[in-house]
Design an enzyme around this catalytic site. Structure first.
Site, mmCIF file in Angstrom:
data_model
loop_
_atom_site.group_PDB
_atom_site.id
_atom_site.type_symbol
_atom_site.label_atom_id
_atom_site.label_comp_id
_atom_site.label_asym_id
_atom_site.label_seq_id
_atom_site.Cartn_x
_atom_site.Cartn_y
_atom_site.Cartn_z
ATOM 1 N N LYS A 27 -19.512 -15.550 1.252
ATOM 2 C CA LYS A 27 -20.930 -15.368 1.239
ATOM 3 C C LYS A 27 -21.392 -14.734 -0.244
ATOM 4 C CE LYS A 27 -22.202 -13.470 5.167
ATOM 5 N NZ LYS A 27 -22.016 -12.303 6.089
ATOM 6 N N GLY A 83 -13.705 -3.447 -0.205
ATOM 7 C CA GLY A 83 -15.087 -3.126 -0.013
ATOM 8 C C GLY A 83 -15.327 -1.883 -1.218
ATOM 9 N N ARG A 133 0.927 -1.213 -0.139
ATOM 10 C CA ARG A 133 -0.160 0.048 -0.040
ATOM 11 C C ARG A 133 1.076 1.266 0.079
ATOM 12 N NH1 ARG A 133 -4.801 -2.113 3.933
ATOM 13 N NH2 ARG A 133 -6.007 -3.099 2.349
ATOM 14 N N GLY A 193 -9.832 -8.316 -1.030
ATOM 15 C CA GLY A 193 -8.595 -8.578 -0.164
ATOM 16 C C GLY A 193 -8.188 -10.015 -0.057
HETATM 17 P P1 ADP Z 1 -12.250 -11.534 -1.268
HETATM 18 O O1 ADP Z 1 -11.739 -10.983 0.143
HETATM 19 O O2 ADP Z 1 -11.289 -11.820 -2.432
HETATM 20 O O3 ADP Z 1 -13.622 -10.484 -1.692
HETATM 21 P P2 ADP Z 1 -14.287 -13.128 0.273
HETATM 22 O O4 ADP Z 1 -13.975 -12.290 1.519
HETATM 23 O O5 ADP Z 1 -15.523 -13.035 -0.347
HETATM 24 O O6 ADP Z 1 -13.147 -12.840 -0.953
HETATM 25 O O7 ADP Z 1 -13.986 -14.829 0.733
HETATM 26 C C1 ADP Z 1 -12.827 -15.368 0.916
HETATM 27 C C2 ADP Z 1 -12.958 -16.399 2.039
HETATM 28 O O8 ADP Z 1 -13.682 -17.083 1.401
HETATM 29 C C3 ADP Z 1 -11.629 -17.105 2.251
HETATM 30 O O9 ADP Z 1 -11.410 -16.836 3.472
HETATM 31 C C4 ADP Z 1 -11.831 -18.584 1.824
HETATM 32 O O10 ADP Z 1 -11.406 -19.596 2.840
HETATM 33 C C5 ADP Z 1 -13.510 -18.569 1.939
HETATM 34 N N1 ADP Z 1 -14.019 -19.682 1.084
HETATM 35 C C6 ADP Z 1 -13.918 -20.076 -0.002
HETATM 36 N N2 ADP Z 1 -14.368 -21.215 -0.431
HETATM 37 C C7 ADP Z 1 -15.198 -21.807 0.682
HETATM 38 C C8 ADP Z 1 -15.967 -22.692 0.904
HETATM 39 N N3 ADP Z 1 -15.910 -23.704 -0.030
HETATM 40 N N4 ADP Z 1 -16.431 -22.854 2.159
HETATM 41 C C9 ADP Z 1 -16.118 -22.084 2.916
HETATM 42 N N5 ADP Z 1 -15.257 -20.987 2.911
HETATM 43 C C10 ADP Z 1 -14.829 -20.723 1.681
HETATM 44 MG MG MG Z 2 -12.593 -10.766 2.096
#
Ligand code: ADP
Ligand code: MG
Length: 396
Positions: A200, A376, A40, A353
């Site tokens: 989610k 976000g 960053r 992230g």
């Molecule tokens: P980003 O930060 O890139 O937007 P998210 O916060 O939406 O991504 O999701 C990341 C998390 O999702 C990771 O910590 C990962 O372990 C979890 N994850 C990925 N696949 C699964 C799964 N099949 N079941 C539960 N958690 C999962």
């Molecule tokens: Mg995340």
């Protein structure tokens, strides 16, 4: 390239001016308070160098961690200032306050130094966006620059409040983020393939909705795809699911069909007998996830199929890991897809992230065309929502 309606530092004369710059120096520190990851800080260097090269005097400000409106010794900015000085190869003066007579004095007495104010969140006025705090920040300078894309979805004193008092423009990192992410929604070269994972589905509905207007294909994975699969009436064992989103997902799928956007779900999974790093695991087709088992990664057939689709893409946006990549047994899907994105003959953009963390884990960070610094904020922008800190800047 899209036309941004707000001014950037290149649109104004900064020479001889004191310039208050909101940067995102919210970096991880170790126990000895060394900067563990300076990505960053590096991200803000083009703007800082531009200002210095053009005869301006940068006064930098950022938040660090969550001090909740009071001084927390372990969250002072000084270690960040030291790292910045190394990267810039010039002196940086880290102050122990953000506002007040001592700060003003330090600014006046050190015209040759880059100034770094103390952690903004030591002051309750920052998050509460109090006009008085914003005004005192503004009094330090002639011009305000916002280069902190990662906090642009928050209306704080240093991102929105201060713009009332000063001419306000964006920095070069902010500009690049808005152009690249905004460009995805405006004129992506086709085929445009979006890869969505993460845990989610409720976090992703807004971006799915945006991409239904513009993408050709959406490849799903991660925990979020089980809600999609469940909405198709298939068993998902103990995989993560958001029951309350199933109806919503069904209407998203209907809209996708109407718009001619392909929403693809994995054809196989690596399933585990419990949510644990050392769980027993095996690969099964999507239709036969056994009771009591949960999907923690996409399977090899899915990786291959997704890679074929990605190899034809001209634009790729990826957000959300394909599995629990933090655990070695369940990292293959995320690694495989990241590899294919790296190899694709396409413009590749990554947001989120955890997706960024996965790229670093695999050493693929530099193989992407652009990795957003704002989790976000990036999602908000891609949902087609306004970012308050961008809205507040001076119109072109
Ligand atoms: P980003 O930060 O890139 O937007 P998210 O916060 O939406 O991504 O999701 C990341 C998390 O999702 C990771 O910590 C990962 O372990 C979890 N994850 C990925 N696949 C699964 C799964 N099949 N079941 C539960 N958690 C999962
Ligand atoms: Mg995340």
């Amino acid at each position: 390239m899209i036309e941004l309606p707000k001014k950037t530092i290149r649109d104004i004369d900064v020479s001889g001016k004191k310039v208050l710059v909101r940067v995102d120096f919210n970096v991880p520190l170790d126990i000895e308070r060394n900067v563990v990851d300076d990505t960053r800080i590096r991200g803000a260097l083009p703007t800082i160098r531009y200002l210095l090269d053009n005869g301006a005097r940068p006064i930098l400000m950022s938040h660090l961690g969550r001090p909740k409106g009071q001084v927390v010794e372990s969250l002072r900015m000084a270690p960040v200032g030291r790292r910045l000085a190394e990267l810039l190869d010039r002196p940086v003066l880290s102050l122990k306050e953000c506002i007040g007579p001592r700060v003003k004095e330090a600014v006046e007495e050190n015209p040759d130094k880059v100034i770094l104010l103390e952690n903004l969140r030591f002051y309750p006025g920052e998050r509460e966006n109090l006009a008085d705090f914003a005004k005192q920040l503004a009094e330090l300078a002639d011009i305000y620059v916002n280069d902190a894309f990662g906090t642009s979805h928050r209306a704080h004193a240093s991102t929105v409040g201060v713009t009332v008092f000063l001419p306000s423009v964006m920095g070069l990192l902010m500009e690049k983020e808005l152009e690249t992410l905004g460009g995805l929604l405006e004129s992506p070269e086709r085929p445009f393939v979006v890869v969505l994972g993460g845990n989610k589905v409720s976090d992703k509905l807004g971006v799915i909705d945006s991409f239904l207007e513009i993408a050709d294909t959406i490849l799903t994975g991660g925990g979020m795809c089980f809600t999609v699969i469940s909405s198709m009436g298939l068993p998902i064992g103990d995989s993560v699911v958001e029951e309350d989103q199933i109806k919503q997902i069904s209407s998203v799928m209907k809209k996708a069909r109407r718009k001619g956007v392909k929403v693809v779900v994995p054809m196989d999974f690596v399933v585990a007998d419990r949510f644990d790093k050392d769980a027993n695991f095996r690969t099964v087709p999507t239709e036969s996830i056994p009771d009591g088992w949960l999907g923690l990664d996409i399977g090899p057939a899915t990786i291959q199929k997704y890679c074929e689709i990605l190899s034809e893409a001209k634009t790729i946006f990826w957000n959300g890991p394909m599995g629990v990549f933090e655990w070695p047994s369940f990292e293959n899907g995320t690694r495989g897809i990241a590899d294919c994105i790296a190899l694709a003959d396409a413009t590749t953009v990554v947001g989120g992230g955890d997706s960024d963390a996965a790229l670093r884990q695999f050493g693929l960070e530099d193989d992407m065309d652009f990795v957003s610094t704002g989790g976000g904020a990036a999602m908000r922008l891609l949902e087609g929502k306004k970012l308050p800190a961008v809205e507040a800047l001076t119109d072109r």
